[in-house]
Design an enzyme around this catalytic site. Structure first.
Site, mmCIF file in Angstrom:
data_model
loop_
_atom_site.group_PDB
_atom_site.id
_atom_site.type_symbol
_atom_site.label_atom_id
_atom_site.label_comp_id
_atom_site.label_asym_id
_atom_site.label_seq_id
_atom_site.Cartn_x
_atom_site.Cartn_y
_atom_site.Cartn_z
ATOM 1 C CB CYS A 10 -0.232 13.384 -7.847
ATOM 2 S SG CYS A 10 -0.569 12.259 -9.211
ATOM 3 C CB CYS B 151 0.029 17.787 -8.787
ATOM 4 S SG CYS B 151 -0.518 17.979 -10.489
ATOM 5 C CG HIS C 130 -3.559 16.392 -13.949
ATOM 6 N ND1 HIS C 130 -2.619 16.963 -13.133
ATOM 7 C CD2 HIS C 130 -4.325 17.405 -14.430
ATOM 8 C CE1 HIS C 130 -2.810 18.281 -13.102
ATOM 9 N NE2 HIS C 130 -3.836 18.572 -13.888
ATOM 10 C CE LYS D 261 -3.534 -0.001 2.808
ATOM 11 N NZ LYS D 261 -4.381 0.135 4.000
ATOM 12 C CB CYS E 281 -3.566 11.257 -12.465
ATOM 13 S SG CYS E 281 -1.890 11.901 -12.687
#
Length: 113
Positions: A77, A88, A92, A60, A79
């Protein structure tokens, strides 16, 4: 009367049609159940991962960011394509172009005083 007619008491065509009508619902039900099981257990595992880059060797992926470290604004982020994950980097945009998806970042900021 043919041998089959005398053996079954009906013409072979009638005998075959009657048996098909009796077996067909059971066969269709069994096929539907088999497909449902197949799609649940086999196809579900083949759908692919949304995470194709980040810590693939772990069970995980978990990141913790202290609120004091964020400053006025942090962009995270969602995506799984960012090279700076969990932050990020704009990946994306390319992901959305290629897939038709509409994913964007999570933006956390302090309230204006």
């Amino acid at each position: 009367m043919s041998y089959l007619s005398s053996l079954f008491g009906v013409s072979p065509k009638t005998y075959l049609n009657d048996n098909v009508q009796q077996i067909l619902p059971w066969a269709l039900s069994a096929t539907a159940i088999a497909y449902a099981l197949y799609s649940t257990f086999v196809l579900a595992k083949k759908k692919g991962r949304c995470n194709s880059k980040v810590q693939l060797d772990t069970d995980k992926v978990v990141h913790s960011v202290d609120i004091e470290d964020i400053g006025k604004k942090a962009v995270f982020c969602r995506c799984w394509k960012s090279t700076k994950f969990p932050y990020c980097d704009g990946s994306h945009n390319k992901h959305n172009e290629c897939t038709g998806d509409n994913v964007g970042p999570l933006i956390i900021k302090q309230k204006e005083a």
